[in-house]
Design a protein around this motif. Structure first.
Motif, PDB file in Angstrom:
ATOM      1  N   ARG A 157      27.407  67.077  67.372  1.00  0.00           N
ATOM      2  CA  ARG A 157      26.065  67.800  67.858  1.00  0.00           C
ATOM      3  C   ARG A 157      24.854  66.789  67.580  1.00  0.00           C
ATOM      4  O   ARG A 157      24.045  66.931  68.269  1.00  0.00           O
ATOM      5  CB  ARG A 157      26.013  69.038  67.042  1.00  0.00           C
ATOM      6  CG  ARG A 157      26.743  70.168  67.869  1.00  0.00           C
ATOM      7  CD  ARG A 157      26.777  71.439  67.171  1.00  0.00           C
ATOM      8  NE  ARG A 157      25.234  71.889  67.520  1.00  0.00           N
ATOM      9  CZ  ARG A 157      25.108  73.208  67.733  1.00  0.00           C
ATOM     10  NH1 ARG A 157      25.666  74.131  67.571  1.00  0.00           N
ATOM     11  NH2 ARG A 157      23.593  73.332  67.967  1.00  0.00           N
ATOM     12  N   THR A 158      24.854  66.149  66.602  1.00  0.00           N
ATOM     13  CA  THR A 158      23.858  65.195  66.009  1.00  0.00           C
ATOM     14  C   THR A 158      23.682  64.116  66.882  1.00  0.00           C
ATOM     15  O   THR A 158      22.438  63.633  67.396  1.00  0.00           O
ATOM     16  CB  THR A 158      24.061  64.696  64.597  1.00  0.00           C
ATOM     17  OG1 THR A 158      23.946  65.799  63.633  1.00  0.00           O
ATOM     18  CG2 THR A 158      22.867  63.857  64.448  1.00  0.00           C
ATOM     19  N   ALA A 159      24.857  63.566  67.371  1.00  0.00           N
ATOM     20  CA  ALA A 159      24.967  62.437  68.464  1.00  0.00           C
ATOM     21  C   ALA A 159      24.311  62.662  69.699  1.00  0.00           C
ATOM     22  O   ALA A 159      23.514  62.216  70.333  1.00  0.00           O
ATOM     23  CB  ALA A 159      26.168  61.936  68.517  1.00  0.00           C
ATOM     24  N   LEU A 160      24.765  64.243  69.991  1.00  0.00           N
ATOM     25  CA  LEU A 160      24.150  64.799  71.436  1.00  0.00           C
ATOM     26  C   LEU A 160      22.649  65.172  71.305  1.00  0.00           C
ATOM     27  O   LEU A 160      22.141  64.676  72.313  1.00  0.00           O
ATOM     28  CB  LEU A 160      24.943  65.790  71.661  1.00  0.00           C
ATOM     29  CG  LEU A 160      24.818  66.593  73.083  1.00  0.00           C
ATOM     30  CD1 LEU A 160      25.189  65.592  74.126  1.00  0.00           C
ATOM     31  CD2 LEU A 160      25.650  67.753  73.256  1.00  0.00           C
ATOM     32  N   ASP A 161      22.297  65.489  70.098  1.00  0.00           N
ATOM     33  CA  ASP A 161      20.839  65.785  70.140  1.00  0.00           C
ATOM     34  C   ASP A 161      20.103  64.561  70.026  1.00  0.00           C
ATOM     35  O   ASP A 161      18.883  64.492  70.797  1.00  0.00           O
ATOM     36  CB  ASP A 161      20.485  66.414  68.567  1.00  0.00           C
ATOM     37  CG  ASP A 161      20.899  67.797  68.595  1.00  0.00           C
ATOM     38  OD1 ASP A 161      21.476  68.660  69.578  1.00  0.00           O
ATOM     39  OD2 ASP A 161      21.010  68.499  67.278  1.00  0.00           O
ATOM     40  N   LYS A 162      20.550  63.547  69.470  1.00  0.00           N
ATOM     41  CA  LYS A 162      19.813  62.294  69.522  1.00  0.00           C
ATOM     42  C   LYS A 162      19.920  61.777  70.835  1.00  0.00           C
ATOM     43  O   LYS A 162      18.824  61.110  71.574  1.00  0.00           O
ATOM     44  CB  LYS A 162      20.382  61.244  68.457  1.00  0.00           C
ATOM     45  CG  LYS A 162      20.177  61.532  67.249  1.00  0.00           C
ATOM     46  CD  LYS A 162      20.830  60.520  66.250  1.00  0.00           C
ATOM     47  CE  LYS A 162      20.651  60.885  64.798  1.00  0.00           C
ATOM     48  NZ  LYS A 162      21.602  59.795  63.737  1.00  0.00           N
ATOM     49  N   LEU A 163      21.047  61.744  71.566  1.00  0.00           N
ATOM     50  CA  LEU A 163      21.110  61.064  72.997  1.00  0.00           C
ATOM     51  C   LEU A 163      19.959  61.979  73.901  1.00  0.00           C
ATOM     52  O   LEU A 163      19.225  61.401  74.673  1.00  0.00           O
ATOM     53  CB  LEU A 163      22.300  61.237  73.772  1.00  0.00           C
ATOM     54  CG  LEU A 163      22.675  61.184  74.986  1.00  0.00           C
ATOM     55  CD1 LEU A 163      22.294  59.590  75.413  1.00  0.00           C
ATOM     56  CD2 LEU A 163      23.865  61.749  75.614  1.00  0.00           C
ATOM     57  N   LEU A 164      20.168  63.337  73.696  1.00  0.00           N
ATOM     58  CA  LEU A 164      19.059  64.109  74.714  1.00  0.00           C
ATOM     59  C   LEU A 164      17.467  63.934  74.393  1.00  0.00           C
ATOM     60  O   LEU A 164      16.730  63.857  75.213  1.00  0.00           O
ATOM     61  CB  LEU A 164      19.496  65.391  74.704  1.00  0.00           C
ATOM     62  CG  LEU A 164      20.845  66.023  75.107  1.00  0.00           C
ATOM     63  CD1 LEU A 164      20.996  67.379  75.063  1.00  0.00           C
ATOM     64  CD2 LEU A 164      21.053  65.273  76.611  1.00  0.00           C
ATOM     65  N   ALA A 165      17.358  63.548  73.085  1.00  0.00           N
ATOM     66  CA  ALA A 165      16.113  63.680  72.531  1.00  0.00           C
ATOM     67  C   ALA A 165      15.432  62.017  72.988  1.00  0.00           C
ATOM     68  O   ALA A 165      14.249  61.709  73.347  1.00  0.00           O
ATOM     69  CB  ALA A 165      15.769  63.623  70.925  1.00  0.00           C
ATOM     70  N   ALA A 166      16.370  61.131  73.196  1.00  0.00           N
ATOM     71  CA  ALA A 166      15.819  59.821  73.772  1.00  0.00           C
ATOM     72  C   ALA A 166      15.699  59.810  75.313  1.00  0.00           C
ATOM     73  O   ALA A 166      15.050  58.797  75.859  1.00  0.00           O
ATOM     74  CB  ALA A 166      17.080  58.515  73.464  1.00  0.00           C
ATOM     75  N   MET A 167      16.029  60.919  75.911  1.00  0.00           N
ATOM     76  CA  MET A 167      15.846  60.703  77.166  1.00  0.00           C
ATOM     77  C   MET A 167      14.462  61.310  77.665  1.00  0.00           C
ATOM     78  O   MET A 167      13.777  61.967  77.057  1.00  0.00           O
ATOM     79  CB  MET A 167      16.908  61.845  78.144  1.00  0.00           C
ATOM     80  CG  MET A 167      18.220  61.312  78.090  1.00  0.00           C
ATOM     81  SD  MET A 167      19.386  62.856  78.404  1.00  0.00           S
ATOM     82  CE  MET A 167      18.698  63.229  79.869  1.00  0.00           C
ATOM     83  N   PRO A 168      14.061  60.693  78.594  1.00  0.00           N
ATOM     84  CA  PRO A 168      12.709  60.958  79.222  1.00  0.00           C
ATOM     85  C   PRO A 168      12.604  62.460  79.965  1.00  0.00           C
ATOM     86  O   PRO A 168      13.645  62.959  80.074  1.00  0.00           O
ATOM     87  CB  PRO A 168      12.167  60.058  80.162  1.00  0.00           C
ATOM     88  CG  PRO A 168      13.673  59.366  80.848  1.00  0.00           C
ATOM     89  CD  PRO A 168      14.493  59.714  79.654  1.00  0.00           C
ATOM     90  N   PRO A 169      11.263  63.078  79.819  1.00  0.00           N
ATOM     91  CA  PRO A 169      11.407  64.468  80.203  1.00  0.00           C
ATOM     92  C   PRO A 169      11.842  64.398  81.525  1.00  0.00           C
ATOM     93  O   PRO A 169      11.490  63.422  82.390  1.00  0.00           O
ATOM     94  CB  PRO A 169       9.693  64.800  80.218  1.00  0.00           C
ATOM     95  CG  PRO A 169       9.404  63.810  79.209  1.00  0.00           C
ATOM     96  CD  PRO A 169      10.150  62.659  79.150  1.00  0.00           C
ATOM     97  N   PRO A 170      12.171  65.781  82.183  1.00  0.00           N
ATOM     98  CA  PRO A 170      13.062  65.681  83.541  1.00  0.00           C
ATOM     99  C   PRO A 170      11.721  65.401  84.649  1.00  0.00           C
ATOM    100  O   PRO A 170      12.302  64.800  85.632  1.00  0.00           O
ATOM    101  CB  PRO A 170      13.196  67.116  83.705  1.00  0.00           C
ATOM    102  CG  PRO A 170      13.475  67.700  82.517  1.00  0.00           C
ATOM    103  CD  PRO A 170      12.522  66.947  81.440  1.00  0.00           C
ATOM    104  N   ALA A 171      10.479  65.353  84.517  1.00  0.00           N
ATOM    105  CA  ALA A 171       9.568  65.095  85.467  1.00  0.00           C
ATOM    106  C   ALA A 171       9.128  63.452  85.631  1.00  0.00           C
ATOM    107  O   ALA A 171       9.095  63.121  86.672  1.00  0.00           O
ATOM    108  CB  ALA A 171       8.165  65.657  84.976  1.00  0.00           C
TER     109      ALA A 171
END
Length: 147
Positions: free
Chosen positions: A98-112
């Motif tokens: 879950r921590t790794a997934l949180d970090k991956l998603l936080a590093a992604m740019p916003p959808p816009a």
């Protein structure tokens, strides 16, 4: 259900972030030039789903052993200690995924701002002016023809 398609607690979140059902996301993940973040997120999701299945399996086994109608002759403190160790390992794995997934998603740019496809290179044309310079005192307005 296979480990890759077993449900996880983060499925709805991934569907929202990547904009599609899990089946659509799995189909997208095998296409050429797919987002590396999507591939990694689905891989982490599969690991998370497996860890969560292990947590549920141990929890259910402990509940069954401790049920009010369970045979006391089958109750074993050694088995419960082993289950506690296994549960601790499964919960640690779940937390790590879950921590790794949180970090991956936080590093992604916003959808816009995420590109939907590969960016198209833009060539800028050079602008050359062949107009003569404006003489001093000629003013900056447009010339009016009278006549």
């Amino acid at each position: 259900m296979t480990d890759g398609h077993r449900s996880s607690t983060q499925d709805a979140r991934l569907e929202g972030v990547f904009g599609g059902s899990l089946d659509e996301l799995h189909e997208r993940a095998v296409r050429p030039r797919t987002s590396p973040a999507l591939v990694r997120a689905l891989e982490l999701r599969a690991f998370l789903a497996l860890a969560e299945a292990q947590v549920v399996r141990v929890r259910d086994r402990v509940h069954a052993a401790m049920a009010p109608d369970a045979d006391l002759d089958l109750l074993s403190s050694d088995a419960l200690r082993f289950d506690a160790e296994w549960l601790e390992a499964a919960l640690a794995a779940r937390s790590g995924y879950r921590t790794a997934l949180d970090k991956l998603l936080a590093a992604m740019p916003p959808p816009a701002v995420r590109p939907l496809a590969a960016p198209i290179p833009v060539r800028r044309a050079a602008v050359n002016s062949s107009l003569p310079p404006v003489p001093a005192g000629a003013g900056g307005g447009a010339a009016v023809r009278r006549g």
